[in-house]
Design a protein around this motif. Structure first.
Motif, PDB file in Angstrom:
ATOM      1  N   ASP A 168       0.119   4.040   1.419  1.00 30.90           N
ATOM      2  CA  ASP A 168       0.006   4.730   2.694  1.00 30.90           C
ATOM      3  C   ASP A 168      -0.184   3.739   3.837  1.00 30.90           C
ATOM      4  O   ASP A 168      -0.445   2.555   3.622  1.00 30.90           O
ATOM      5  CB  ASP A 168      -1.203   5.681   2.677  1.00 30.90           C
ATOM      6  CG  ASP A 168      -1.039   6.806   1.680  1.00 30.90           C
ATOM      7  OD1 ASP A 168       0.052   7.417   1.655  1.00 30.90           O
ATOM      8  OD2 ASP A 168      -1.987   7.069   0.926  1.00 30.90           O
ATOM      9  N   GLN A 217     -10.634  -1.015   2.431  1.00 28.42           N
ATOM     10  CA  GLN A 217      -9.662  -0.181   1.719  1.00 28.42           C
ATOM     11  C   GLN A 217      -8.541  -1.028   1.114  1.00 28.42           C
ATOM     12  O   GLN A 217      -8.131  -0.802  -0.021  1.00 28.42           O
ATOM     13  CB  GLN A 217      -9.043   0.845   2.667  1.00 28.42           C
ATOM     14  CG  GLN A 217      -9.960   1.957   3.075  1.00 28.42           C
ATOM     15  CD  GLN A 217      -9.251   2.875   4.069  1.00 28.42           C
ATOM     16  OE1 GLN A 217      -8.960   2.479   5.191  1.00 28.42           O
ATOM     17  NE2 GLN A 217      -8.975   4.089   3.648  1.00 28.42           N
ATOM     18  N   VAL A 218      -8.040  -1.985   1.894  1.00 31.87           N
ATOM     19  CA  VAL A 218      -6.940  -2.839   1.425  1.00 31.87           C
ATOM     20  C   VAL A 218      -7.396  -3.675   0.234  1.00 31.87           C
ATOM     21  O   VAL A 218      -6.707  -3.744  -0.792  1.00 31.87           O
ATOM     22  CB  VAL A 218      -6.427  -3.744   2.571  1.00 31.87           C
ATOM     23  CG1 VAL A 218      -5.474  -4.809   2.053  1.00 31.87           C
ATOM     24  CG2 VAL A 218      -5.762  -2.907   3.646  1.00 31.87           C
ATOM     25  N   GLN A 226      -9.800  -3.081  -1.818  1.00 27.75           N
ATOM     26  CA  GLN A 226     -10.015  -2.186  -2.955  1.00 27.75           C
ATOM     27  C   GLN A 226      -8.687  -1.807  -3.617  1.00 27.75           C
ATOM     28  O   GLN A 226      -8.565  -1.814  -4.829  1.00 27.75           O
ATOM     29  CB  GLN A 226     -10.773  -0.939  -2.499  1.00 27.75           C
ATOM     30  CG  GLN A 226     -11.144  -0.017  -3.644  1.00 27.75           C
ATOM     31  CD  GLN A 226     -12.020   1.135  -3.180  1.00 27.75           C
ATOM     32  OE1 GLN A 226     -12.361   1.260  -2.013  1.00 27.75           O
ATOM     33  NE2 GLN A 226     -12.364   2.000  -4.107  1.00 27.75           N
ATOM     34  N   GLU A 227      -7.681  -1.491  -2.793  1.00 25.01           N
ATOM     35  CA  GLU A 227      -6.388  -1.089  -3.369  1.00 25.01           C
ATOM     36  C   GLU A 227      -5.718  -2.231  -4.122  1.00 25.01           C
ATOM     37  O   GLU A 227      -5.082  -2.018  -5.140  1.00 25.01           O
ATOM     38  CB  GLU A 227      -5.453  -0.570  -2.267  1.00 25.01           C
ATOM     39  CG  GLU A 227      -4.161  -0.019  -2.841  1.00 25.01           C
ATOM     40  CD  GLU A 227      -3.404   0.900  -1.908  1.00 25.01           C
ATOM     41  OE1 GLU A 227      -2.179   0.970  -2.059  1.00 25.01           O
ATOM     42  OE2 GLU A 227      -4.017   1.558  -1.051  1.00 25.01           O
ATOM     43  N   PHE A 228      -5.866  -3.460  -3.633  1.00 23.20           N
ATOM     44  CA  PHE A 228      -5.197  -4.610  -4.248  1.00 23.20           C
ATOM     45  C   PHE A 228      -6.058  -5.356  -5.271  1.00 23.20           C
ATOM     46  O   PHE A 228      -5.566  -6.259  -5.937  1.00 23.20           O
ATOM     47  CB  PHE A 228      -4.754  -5.598  -3.165  1.00 23.20           C
ATOM     48  CG  PHE A 228      -3.613  -5.121  -2.304  1.00 23.20           C
ATOM     49  CD1 PHE A 228      -2.675  -4.216  -2.763  1.00 23.20           C
ATOM     50  CD2 PHE A 228      -3.467  -5.609  -1.014  1.00 23.20           C
ATOM     51  CE1 PHE A 228      -1.623  -3.789  -1.962  1.00 23.20           C
ATOM     52  CE2 PHE A 228      -2.412  -5.194  -0.198  1.00 23.20           C
ATOM     53  CZ  PHE A 228      -1.496  -4.281  -0.683  1.00 23.20           C
ATOM     54  N   GLN A 229      -7.320  -4.993  -5.400  1.00 29.50           N
ATOM     55  CA  GLN A 229      -8.286  -5.749  -6.199  1.00 29.50           C
ATOM     56  C   GLN A 229      -7.796  -6.051  -7.614  1.00 29.50           C
ATOM     57  O   GLN A 229      -7.957  -7.163  -8.107  1.00 29.50           O
ATOM     58  CB  GLN A 229      -9.607  -5.000  -6.241  1.00 29.50           C
ATOM     59  CG  GLN A 229     -10.736  -5.780  -6.853  1.00 29.50           C
ATOM     60  CD  GLN A 229     -12.054  -5.074  -6.639  1.00 29.50           C
ATOM     61  OE1 GLN A 229     -12.110  -3.879  -6.359  1.00 29.50           O
ATOM     62  NE2 GLN A 229     -13.139  -5.801  -6.765  1.00 29.50           N
ATOM     63  N   THR A 277       0.841  -1.199   0.000  1.00 30.66           N
ATOM     64  CA  THR A 277       0.000   0.000   0.000  1.00 30.66           C
ATOM     65  C   THR A 277       0.876   1.249   0.000  1.00 30.66           C
ATOM     66  O   THR A 277       1.959   1.257   0.581  1.00 30.66           O
ATOM     67  CB  THR A 277      -0.960   0.039   1.206  1.00 30.66           C
ATOM     68  OG1 THR A 277      -0.216  -0.095   2.418  1.00 30.66           O
ATOM     69  CG2 THR A 277      -2.004  -1.056   1.109  1.00 30.66           C
TER      70      THR A 277
END
Length: 161
Positions: A79, A151-152, A154-157, A77
Motif C-alpha cells: 500500500d 510501518q515500513v 515492520q513490513e520489510f523486517q 509495500t
C-alpha cells in the motif's frame, strides 16, 4: 492556511527507499536543509507518467549517487503510506499544493561498494550519510515521519539482513 484548507489538499505521490547493506544497516542521510539532527531514507516525488519503481531507481541515483545496477529490489509495500506535514510547513513546501505525501516504499539490497555512494549530487539532499540500525533510524527521524518509518521497517523486517 486554515486547518480545513490543509485537510482538503491532496497527498503528493512519492516513493521511499529502504536501502540495506549486507550487515543489515539502513542508508540514512542528514537533511542538508536542517540545522538539527534530521535523518531520513532517500525519497522523492513520482513524476507525471512515471511508475513508482522507475521513480525509486531515479531518486536513488539522484540523492545518493548509487546506480540502479548496484541494488536489487527485494520488496515493495503493498500500500501507499500517507503522512501529513506539520501545518506550518504546508505553505512552505511544494507551493502549498499538498497536505503531505503518500509513499510507496521499496526495499533495496545494496550490492555495491560504499565508494559508489556520492551525496554531492547535482541537487544535494544530504550533508552526510551513514548506515543505521532500525532503532537508531527511528530515533533520528523527524517526528512527523516516525510512524511511517515504523510501518515500513515492520513490513520489510523479515526480508532485511
Amino acid at each position: 492556511m486554515t486547518p480545513e484548507e490543509i485537510h482538503a489538499l491532496p497527498y503528493r505521490p512519492c516513493v521511499g527507499l529502504m536501502v540495506c547493506n549486507p550487515s543489515g544497516g539502513i542508508f540514512a542521510g542528514q537533511r542538508i536543509d536542517s540545522t538539527y539532527d534530521a535523518w531520513q531514507m532517500p525519497q522523492g516525488g513520482v513524476e507525471k507518467g512515471e511508475d513508482p519503481r522507475g521513480a525509486a531507481l531515479r531518486e536513488l541515483e539522484e540523492e545518493t549517487g548509487i546506480p540502479p545496477t548496484a541494488v536489487d529490489i527485494m520488496a515493495e509495500t503493498a500500500d501507499w503510506f500517507p503522512y501529513d506535514l506539520p501545518h506550518h510547513l504546508v505553505p512552505k513546501l511544494w507551493k502549498g499544493r499538498y497536505r503531505g505525501q503518500k509513499q510507496r516504499w521499496f526495499l533495496l539490497r545494496f550490492t555495491g561498494d560504499d565508494g559508489l555512494i556520492n551525496i554531492a549530487t547535482k541537487h544535494p539532499e544530504f550533508s552526510r550519510w551513514r548506515w543505521l540500525q532500525p532503532d537508531e533510524l527511528l530515533a533520528k527521524i523527524v517526528p512527523f515521519k516516525r510512524d511511517t518509518y515504523r510501518q515500513v521497517i515492520q513490513e520489510f523486517q523479515s526480508k532485511v539482513g
